[in-house]
Design an enzyme around this catalytic site. Structure first.
Site, PDB file in Angstrom:
ATOM      1  N   ASP A  63      -5.098  -6.138 -13.400  1.00 51.19           N
ATOM      2  CA  ASP A  63      -3.791  -5.481 -13.473  1.00 51.19           C
ATOM      3  C   ASP A  63      -4.002  -4.205 -14.276  1.00 51.19           C
ATOM      4  O   ASP A  63      -4.335  -4.269 -15.469  1.00 51.19           O
ATOM      5  CB  ASP A  63      -2.793  -6.419 -14.166  1.00 51.19           C
ATOM      6  N   SER A  94       3.785  11.169  -5.317  1.00 55.93           N
ATOM      7  CA  SER A  94       4.685  10.940  -4.176  1.00 55.93           C
ATOM      8  C   SER A  94       5.501  12.203  -3.980  1.00 55.93           C
ATOM      9  O   SER A  94       5.711  12.953  -4.943  1.00 55.93           O
ATOM     10  CB  SER A  94       5.629   9.767  -4.469  1.00 55.93           C
ATOM     11  N   TYR A 142      11.171   5.709 -10.728  1.00 51.08           N
ATOM     12  CA  TYR A 142      10.158   6.080  -9.723  1.00 51.08           C
ATOM     13  C   TYR A 142       9.996   7.598  -9.674  1.00 51.08           C
ATOM     14  O   TYR A 142       8.879   8.126  -9.732  1.00 51.08           O
ATOM     15  CB  TYR A 142      10.523   5.508  -8.350  1.00 51.08           C
ATOM     16  N   LYS A 193       6.536   9.442 -10.888  1.00 49.92           N
ATOM     17  CA  LYS A 193       5.703  10.192  -9.940  1.00 49.92           C
ATOM     18  C   LYS A 193       5.610  11.673 -10.338  1.00 49.92           C
ATOM     19  O   LYS A 193       4.561  12.306 -10.165  1.00 49.92           O
ATOM     20  CB  LYS A 193       6.229  10.031  -8.513  1.00 49.92           C
TER      21      LYS A 193
HETATM   22  N1  LIG Z   1       4.120   3.774   1.215  1.00 50.06           N
HETATM   23  C1  LIG Z   1       4.720   4.912   0.959  1.00 50.06           C
HETATM   24  O1  LIG Z   1       5.579   5.396   1.718  1.00 50.06           O
HETATM   25  C2  LIG Z   1       4.374   5.688  -0.299  1.00 50.06           C
HETATM   26  C3  LIG Z   1       4.939   6.966  -0.444  1.00 50.06           C
HETATM   27  C4  LIG Z   1       4.630   7.706  -1.581  1.00 50.06           C
HETATM   28  C5  LIG Z   1       3.774   7.195  -2.534  1.00 50.06           C
HETATM   29  N2  LIG Z   1       3.252   5.946  -2.372  1.00 50.06           N
HETATM   30  C6  LIG Z   1       2.378   5.466  -3.437  1.00 50.06           C
HETATM   31  O2  LIG Z   1       1.145   5.027  -2.895  1.00 50.06           O
HETATM   32  C7  LIG Z   1       0.614   3.985  -3.706  1.00 50.06           C
HETATM   33  C8  LIG Z   1       0.251   2.793  -2.820  1.00 50.06           C
HETATM   34  O3  LIG Z   1       1.403   2.387  -2.127  1.00 50.06           O
HETATM   35  P1  LIG Z   1       1.322   1.463  -0.808  1.00 50.06           P
HETATM   36  O4  LIG Z   1       2.494   1.850   0.020  1.00 50.06           O
HETATM   37  O5  LIG Z   1      -0.031   1.506  -0.239  1.00 50.06           O
HETATM   38  O6  LIG Z   1       1.640   0.048  -1.467  1.00 50.06           O
HETATM   39  P2  LIG Z   1       1.268  -1.470  -1.069  1.00 50.06           P
HETATM   40  O7  LIG Z   1       2.370  -2.273  -1.637  1.00 50.06           O
HETATM   41  O8  LIG Z   1       0.896  -1.599   0.372  1.00 50.06           O
HETATM   42  O9  LIG Z   1      -0.065  -1.726  -1.917  1.00 50.06           O
HETATM   43  C9  LIG Z   1      -0.066  -1.602  -3.307  1.00 50.06           C
HETATM   44  C10 LIG Z   1      -1.203  -2.455  -3.855  1.00 50.06           C
HETATM   45  O10 LIG Z   1      -1.285  -2.192  -5.258  1.00 50.06           O
HETATM   46  C11 LIG Z   1      -1.415  -3.421  -5.947  1.00 50.06           C
HETATM   47  N3  LIG Z   1      -0.875  -3.253  -7.293  1.00 50.06           N
HETATM   48  C12 LIG Z   1       0.403  -2.995  -7.643  1.00 50.06           C
HETATM   49  N4  LIG Z   1       0.508  -2.915  -8.980  1.00 50.06           N
HETATM   50  C13 LIG Z   1      -0.728  -3.125  -9.480  1.00 50.06           C
HETATM   51  C14 LIG Z   1      -1.260  -3.173 -10.791  1.00 50.06           C
HETATM   52  N5  LIG Z   1      -0.479  -3.022 -11.870  1.00 50.06           N
HETATM   53  N6  LIG Z   1      -2.582  -3.405 -10.951  1.00 50.06           N
HETATM   54  C15 LIG Z   1      -3.389  -3.582  -9.873  1.00 50.06           C
HETATM   55  N7  LIG Z   1      -2.940  -3.561  -8.606  1.00 50.06           N
HETATM   56  C16 LIG Z   1      -1.623  -3.337  -8.407  1.00 50.06           C
HETATM   57  C17 LIG Z   1      -0.622  -4.418  -5.108  1.00 50.06           C
HETATM   58  O11 LIG Z   1      -1.027  -5.762  -5.379  1.00 50.06           O
HETATM   59  C18 LIG Z   1      -0.947  -3.958  -3.695  1.00 50.06           C
HETATM   60  O12 LIG Z   1      -2.106  -4.590  -3.192  1.00 50.06           O
HETATM   61  C19 LIG Z   1       1.659   3.694  -4.774  1.00 50.06           C
HETATM   62  O13 LIG Z   1       1.323   4.388  -5.965  1.00 50.06           O
HETATM   63  C20 LIG Z   1       2.919   4.259  -4.169  1.00 50.06           C
HETATM   64  O14 LIG Z   1       3.901   4.612  -5.135  1.00 50.06           O
HETATM   65  C21 LIG Z   1       3.517   5.187  -1.281  1.00 50.06           C
END
Ligand SMILES: NC(=O)c1ccc[n+]([C@@H]2O[C@H](COP(=O)([O-])OP(=O)(O)OC[C@H]3O[C@@H](n4cnc5c(N)ncnc54)[C@H](O)[C@@H]3O)[C@@H](O)[C@H]2O)c1
Length: 246
Positions: A69, A139, A152, A156
């Site tokens: 984590d 983001s 959020y 970001k």
């Molecule tokens: N999906 C989108 O539209 C989007 C848009 C902008 C930014 N993001 C950013 O991209 C990143 C990834 O998002 P995603 O959509 O791939 O998410 P996701 O939920 O598919 O995957 C996130 C992964 O991170 C892990 N995780 C979360 N908190 C954790 C921690 N404290 N320690 C270790 N592992 C942890 C989770 O277990 C999961 O496997 C994030 O930072 C998110 O804010 C996503």
């Protein structure tokens, strides 16, 4: 092994990717392994990280699953100790972060979202490896677009600001850039594209669709790679043109 772009990486150099069990982190881990990097795939979901690693290994790449984590200091220390058993960690992708849909206390959320990225960087740079590069996942939310959750947006924006700090003041140790995904088709946005709200949102994206995790991953890998050796401190939206239409 495969026909993946190599990006000029030295084969066997080591990359830590956080949140590698799912979505953008998982895709980036796969793409990095395809580019010849050895990947330490971190996630608090240990089974998920192990699955990513098994898939990479099956495809002919090299990877190690690390259950950690990133918001817990001891787990970051232990994670780096494990990752360094592979050799010098030269690259870091700070991707893990909570979903904007989760209700979190504001102060705690900033600690989890951006404090964790800083802790990862501090540990990564102790000591700083030669040729180090980091990409932090920000983001378009927070930097260009508002979201319902206050924490959020704030966190970001902070990721982007922290990245600029690194680029300006720690350039002797690391090259730092941030990638800002737009709406990306990962498990946390499952069903979004087909929902009414999602359809309305996607109408405002010039490319009229969500991005794929791989489309984010390619941008991350480029910025991390030697091909981007003079790119430092950029905030790169990968959003289908969404933010230029706002
Ligand atoms: N999906 C989108 O539209 C989007 C848009 C902008 C930014 N993001 C950013 O991209 C990143 C990834 O998002 P995603 O959509 O791939 O998410 P996701 O939920 O598919 O995957 C996130 C992964 O991170 C892990 N995780 C979360 N908190 C954790 C921690 N404290 N320690 C270790 N592992 C942890 C989770 O277990 C999961 O496997 C994030 O930072 C998110 O804010 C996503």
């Amino acid at each position: 092994m495969n026909a993946s772009p190599q990006f000029g990486f030295t084969p066997g150099d080591i990359l830590v990717v956080t949140g590698a069990a799912s979505g953008i982190g998982r895709a980036t881990a796969h793409q990095a392994a395809g580019a010849g990097l050895t990947v330490a795939a971190w996630d608090l979901d240990g089974d998920g990280a192990a699955t990513t690693v098994a898939e990479i290994t099956e495809a002919g790449g090299t990877a190690l699953a690390v259950t950690a984590d990133v918001s817990v200091a001891e787990q970051v220390d232990e994670g780096f100790a494990r990752s360094r058993e592979l050799g010098t960690v030269r690259y870091l992708v700070n991707n893990a972060g909570p979903s904007s849909a989760v209700e979190l206390d504001f102060d705690e959320a900033l600690r989890i979202s951006v404090g964790s990225m800083r802790r990862m960087v501090e540990t990564f740079l102790s000591p700083a490896p030669t040729g180090a590069a980091v990409v932090n996942i920000a983001s378009v939310a927070g930097n260009v677009i508002g979201t319902a959750s206050d924490w959020y947006c704030a966190s970001k924006s902070a990721v982007a600001g922290y990245t600029r700090h690194l680029a300006a003041y720690r350039s002797h140790e690391v090259r730092a850039n941030s990638v800002a995904p737009g709406m990306t088709d990962t498990p946390r946005l499952a069903g979004f594209a087909s929902s009414e709200v999602g359809q309305r949102a996607l109408e405002r994206v010039p490319l009229h669709r969500m991005g794929t995790p791989e489309e984010i991953g390619w941008a991350v890998l480029f910025l991390l790679s030697p091909l981007a050796s003079y790119v430092n401190g950029v905030f790169l939206p990968v959003d289908g043109g969404w933010t230029v239409t706002q």
